[in-house]
Design an enzyme around this catalytic site. Structure first.
Site, short mmCIF file in Angstrom:
data_model
loop_
_atom_site.label_atom_id
_atom_site.label_comp_id
_atom_site.label_asym_id
_atom_site.label_seq_id
_atom_site.Cartn_x
_atom_site.Cartn_y
_atom_site.Cartn_z
N GLY A 1 -18.18 -115.43 -29.48
CA GLY A 1 -18.87 -115.84 -28.27
C GLY A 1 -18.09 -115.62 -26.99
O GLY A 1 -18.68 -115.34 -25.93
N VAL B 1 -16.82 -124.41 -26.70
CA VAL B 1 -18.22 -124.01 -26.66
C VAL B 1 -18.26 -122.49 -26.63
O VAL B 1 -17.56 -121.86 -25.84
CB VAL B 1 -18.92 -124.60 -25.42
CG1 VAL B 1 -20.33 -124.06 -25.30
CG2 VAL B 1 -18.94 -126.13 -25.50
N GLY B 2 -19.07 -121.92 -27.51
CA GLY B 2 -19.21 -120.47 -27.54
C GLY B 2 -20.35 -119.99 -26.65
O GLY B 2 -20.75 -120.67 -25.70
N GLY C 1 -21.69 -113.46 -33.28
CA GLY C 1 -20.32 -112.93 -33.27
C GLY C 1 -19.46 -113.70 -32.29
O GLY C 1 -19.82 -114.81 -31.86
N THR D 1 -23.69 -117.55 -36.94
CA THR D 1 -24.72 -117.91 -35.93
C THR D 1 -26.02 -117.28 -36.37
O THR D 1 -26.02 -116.28 -37.07
CB THR D 1 -24.39 -117.34 -34.54
OG1 THR D 1 -23.14 -117.81 -34.10
CG2 THR D 1 -25.44 -117.66 -33.50
N1 GLY Z 1 -21.46 -116.73 -31.34
C1 GLY Z 1 -21.06 -117.97 -31.84
C2 GLY Z 1 -19.83 -118.49 -31.24
O1 GLY Z 1 -18.95 -117.74 -30.87
O2 GLY Z 1 -19.70 -119.68 -31.13
#
Ligand code: GLY
Length: 365
Positions: free
Chosen positions: A262, A237-238, A260, A208
């Protein structure tokens, strides 16, 4: 939990600017996750040219979104468990206090731009899946294949590493589970790429990019964009498109974002928590560390379970004081150890990578 010594060491590692008392006059400054060195350079050049802070951060993250070699963002991102790349992104614009977001969008290399269009051109904040793609097409974007050959190789290596799968076991399955056995399908792949693909298969990344900007007028914006967790269930979905988790901006206080795993961030509404912590007087390093402690507490500070993931937070206060912090000090890779970093550009030259403060020291595997 982090010892006081470690915490003091990691705070002391921050540059003087990050520990100073609030400055009177705001200045141009951009921070991002460690994959954002060039992103911060570009965003800073836009700030110096007097462009809007949201234009700057989107121009910055577009570098990663369009880079086929950043396998955690945009084009070239690692796909879901069906081999399809699904992207999440959000933006927040401090001056207008507005936000936009897309989740699980397919076929568009720059979801940050679509998130911005949702913010500017609709009465909504978040569009997801098929609807988000249709909206992007309506706004003139062409649907493209986001799966690079490198990501497709990693996907097939991941398939091969799965137990009891039609791709790896069974009386008539192809011989050899090792990544090397795939060389006949990818004759141009080298040893290094195969080793990388194997690492991606066994430790699915949640890369990310998060980018936060402040300009000399005291205006702030932010953007977070990602391909999310590799090999996820389609539709997962994160935190990245969730306003308040992957990103939060209130330019009367500051901005925060995350990279990291999510799922952990959503449970603590990390970015909003950090901005509210700063609103109530915590310094950026303390505000970030508080969010990390909330994540750790959700597992009763059990280091064995926490060792299964990484999470990082970034904070930029309205006076230019900033911080980056991670759950772990870094990660063992092969014979070496890679410490957690974040990128900063304060307008004095090229972006620099600084050590993140951290909550726990990673045990040797
Ligand atoms: N931080 C990105 C995700 O976990 O999708």
């Amino acid at each position: 939990m982090v010892s006081r010594r470690n915490w003091m060491t990691s705070v002391a590692a921050l540059p003087a600017a990050a520990q100073a008392q609030p400055a009177v006059k705001p200045k141009n400054i951009v921070i991002s996750s460690s994959n954002g060195v060039e992103c911060c350079n570009i965003a800073m050049s836009w700030l110096r040219a007097g462009k809007d802070t949201l234009d700057a951060v989107i121009a910055g993250v577009n570098v990663n979104e369009l880079d086929p070699n950043d396998n955690s963002v945009g084009y070239g991102g690692l796909p879901n468990e069906e081999g399809i790349v699904e992207l999440d992104a959000c933006v927040m614009h401090g001056p207008t206090r507005r936000a936009g977001s897309v989740a699980s969008i397919r076929g568009i290399k720059t979801p940050s731009k679509i998130a911005r269009l949702v913010m500017e051109e609709t009465d909504h904040i978040m569009l997801a899946g098929e609807g988000a793609l249709r909206f992007a097409k309506t706004m003139g974007y062409a649907e493209e294949n986001l799966l690079t050959e490198k990501s497709r190789l990693a996907f097939l290596v991941w398939k091969r590493t799965m137990k009891d799968s039609n791709w790896s076991d069974g009386v008539d399955a192809p011989p050899g589970k090792s990544p090397k056995a795939l060389l006949r399908l990818f004759p141009e792949a080298d040893e290094q790429t195969l080793a990388w693909a194997h690492e991606m298969a066994v430790r699915p990344p949640t890369g990310t990019i998060n980018c936060l900007a402040l300009n000399e007028k005291g205006e702030m914006s932010g953007c977070t964009t990602t391909s999310g967790l590799a090999w996820k269930i389609p539709g997962r979905v994160g935190d990245s498109p969730i306003i308040g988790a992957g990103l939060y901006v209130d330019q009367e206080v500051g901005a925060a974002g995350s990279t990291g795993r999510g799922e952990e961030n959503i449970r603590v509404a990390g970015a909003h928590t950090i901005v509210e912590n700063m609103r109530h007087g915590m310094s950026p390093p303390d505000a970030v560390m508080d969010a990390l402690k909330r994540v750790s507490r959700n597992y009763d500070n059990d280091l064995k379970r926490l060792d299964k993931f990484d999470i990082n937070f970034y904070a930029l206060r309205k006076d230019g004081v900033f911080a980056g912090g991670s759950l772990w000090n870094g990660q063992f890779r092969g014979a070496g150890f890679v410490s957690r970093k974040f990128a900063v550009n304060d307008g004095t030259g090229n972006s620099r990578l600084l050590d993140c403060a951290y909550l726990h020291e990673r045990p040797r595997p």
